[in-house]
Design a protein around this motif. Structure first.
Motif, PDB file in Angstrom:
ATOM      1  N   PRO A 187      41.147  43.509  46.621  1.00 30.00           N
ATOM      2  CA  PRO A 187      40.577  42.185  46.375  1.00 30.00           C
ATOM      3  C   PRO A 187      39.114  42.229  45.929  1.00 30.00           C
ATOM      4  O   PRO A 187      38.665  41.353  45.192  1.00 30.00           O
ATOM      5  CB  PRO A 187      40.723  41.458  47.712  1.00 30.00           C
ATOM      6  CG  PRO A 187      40.933  42.511  48.732  1.00 30.00           C
ATOM      7  CD  PRO A 187      41.541  43.679  48.031  1.00 30.00           C
ATOM      8  N   ARG A 188      38.372  43.240  46.359  1.00 27.54           N
ATOM      9  CA  ARG A 188      36.959  43.314  45.973  1.00 27.54           C
ATOM     10  C   ARG A 188      36.792  43.508  44.472  1.00 27.54           C
ATOM     11  O   ARG A 188      35.878  42.971  43.872  1.00 27.54           O
ATOM     12  CB  ARG A 188      36.242  44.449  46.717  1.00 27.54           C
ATOM     13  CG  ARG A 188      35.925  44.143  48.152  1.00 27.54           C
ATOM     14  CD  ARG A 188      35.046  45.167  48.861  1.00 27.54           C
ATOM     15  NE  ARG A 188      35.015  46.517  48.363  1.00 27.54           N
ATOM     16  CZ  ARG A 188      34.094  47.006  47.516  1.00 27.54           C
ATOM     17  NH1 ARG A 188      33.135  46.247  47.061  1.00 27.54           N
ATOM     18  NH2 ARG A 188      34.135  48.260  47.141  1.00 27.54           N
ATOM     19  N   HIS A 189      37.677  44.296  43.857  1.00 27.22           N
ATOM     20  CA  HIS A 189      37.544  44.583  42.425  1.00 27.22           C
ATOM     21  C   HIS A 189      38.305  43.597  41.547  1.00 27.22           C
ATOM     22  O   HIS A 189      38.036  43.506  40.355  1.00 27.22           O
ATOM     23  CB  HIS A 189      37.980  46.020  42.130  1.00 27.22           C
ATOM     24  CG  HIS A 189      37.089  47.034  42.781  1.00 27.22           C
ATOM     25  ND1 HIS A 189      35.765  47.204  42.430  1.00 27.22           N
ATOM     26  CD2 HIS A 189      37.315  47.904  43.774  1.00 27.22           C
ATOM     27  CE1 HIS A 189      35.224  48.152  43.177  1.00 27.22           C
ATOM     28  NE2 HIS A 189      36.139  48.592  44.013  1.00 27.22           N
ATOM     29  N   ALA A 190      39.257  42.880  42.110  1.00 29.67           N
ATOM     30  CA  ALA A 190      40.001  41.818  41.413  1.00 29.67           C
ATOM     31  C   ALA A 190      40.522  42.249  40.042  1.00 29.67           C
ATOM     32  O   ALA A 190      40.448  41.499  39.086  1.00 29.67           O
ATOM     33  CB  ALA A 190      39.140  40.566  41.301  1.00 29.67           C
ATOM     34  N   ASP A 191      41.070  43.458  39.964  1.00 29.81           N
ATOM     35  CA  ASP A 191      41.654  43.922  38.709  1.00 29.81           C
ATOM     36  C   ASP A 191      42.970  43.198  38.446  1.00 29.81           C
ATOM     37  O   ASP A 191      43.658  42.772  39.374  1.00 29.81           O
ATOM     38  CB  ASP A 191      41.923  45.433  38.778  1.00 29.81           C
ATOM     39  CG  ASP A 191      40.637  46.237  38.915  1.00 29.81           C
ATOM     40  OD1 ASP A 191      39.607  45.790  38.386  1.00 29.81           O
ATOM     41  OD2 ASP A 191      40.683  47.305  39.550  1.00 29.81           O
ATOM     42  N   GLN A 192      43.346  43.099  37.182  1.00 29.79           N
ATOM     43  CA  GLN A 192      44.594  42.431  36.812  1.00 29.79           C
ATOM     44  C   GLN A 192      45.804  43.066  37.475  1.00 29.79           C
ATOM     45  O   GLN A 192      46.710  42.382  37.914  1.00 29.79           O
ATOM     46  CB  GLN A 192      44.789  42.450  35.292  1.00 29.79           C
ATOM     47  CG  GLN A 192      43.893  41.497  34.553  1.00 29.79           C
ATOM     48  CD  GLN A 192      44.293  40.045  34.784  1.00 29.79           C
ATOM     49  OE1 GLN A 192      45.267  39.725  35.444  1.00 29.79           O
ATOM     50  NE2 GLN A 192      43.501  39.145  34.228  1.00 29.79           N
TER      51      GLN A 192
END
Length: 135
Positions: free
Chosen positions: A94-99
């Motif tokens: 969730p911290r990086h919120a990558d696709q």
């Protein structure tokens, strides 16, 4: 008189022991309070683990490095470190919120919280209950 057996109490009455330092207690409490919001809960569990390692004197480098240093110092077993790394990696999602990165599930949040809570017990609560040594 037949009273029904209590199976669970809502809301959960869990609290962090006062022996736990404030910063760690705050992160761990937030991890518990947000179990229904798994992404937030996993991040707070990872933060509590990081805060515990820093409170133990392991302040340099990344969380990965601190976990490895904790094993070398005998603070964590390798199995505990493996679990800490799992929480660390889950919190990165969730911290990086990558696709491609999936959201955390309630099971992920519970697993992360359970480990952080157990680590608190191991590092703070159990040692505080040791009887004083005769000297």
């Amino acid at each position: 008189m037949n009273n029904p057996m209590v199976v669970q109490i809502y809301p959960d009455l869990w609290e962090v022991d006062e022996i736990v330092p404030d910063k760690i207690r705050s992160y761990l409490s937030q991890a518990h309070q947000t179990l229904a919001a798994p992404d937030a809960s996993v991040v707070m569990s990872a933060s509590s683990i990081d805060a515990m390692l820093k409170d133990s004197g392991l302040t340099e480098g990344s969380l990965y490095a601190r976990i490895e240093e904790a094993v070398a110092a005998g603070l964590l077993t390798q199995k505990m470190a493996d679990w800490a790394h799992r929480v660390r990696l889950d919190a990165n999602n969730p911290r990086h919120a990558d696709q491609e990165t999936p959201h955390m599930t309630r099971e992920d949040a519970r697993r992360a919280f359970d480990f952080a809570n157990a680590l608190t017990e191991y590092l703070y609560i159990l040692p505080s209950r040791m009887p004083p040594e005769d000297g």
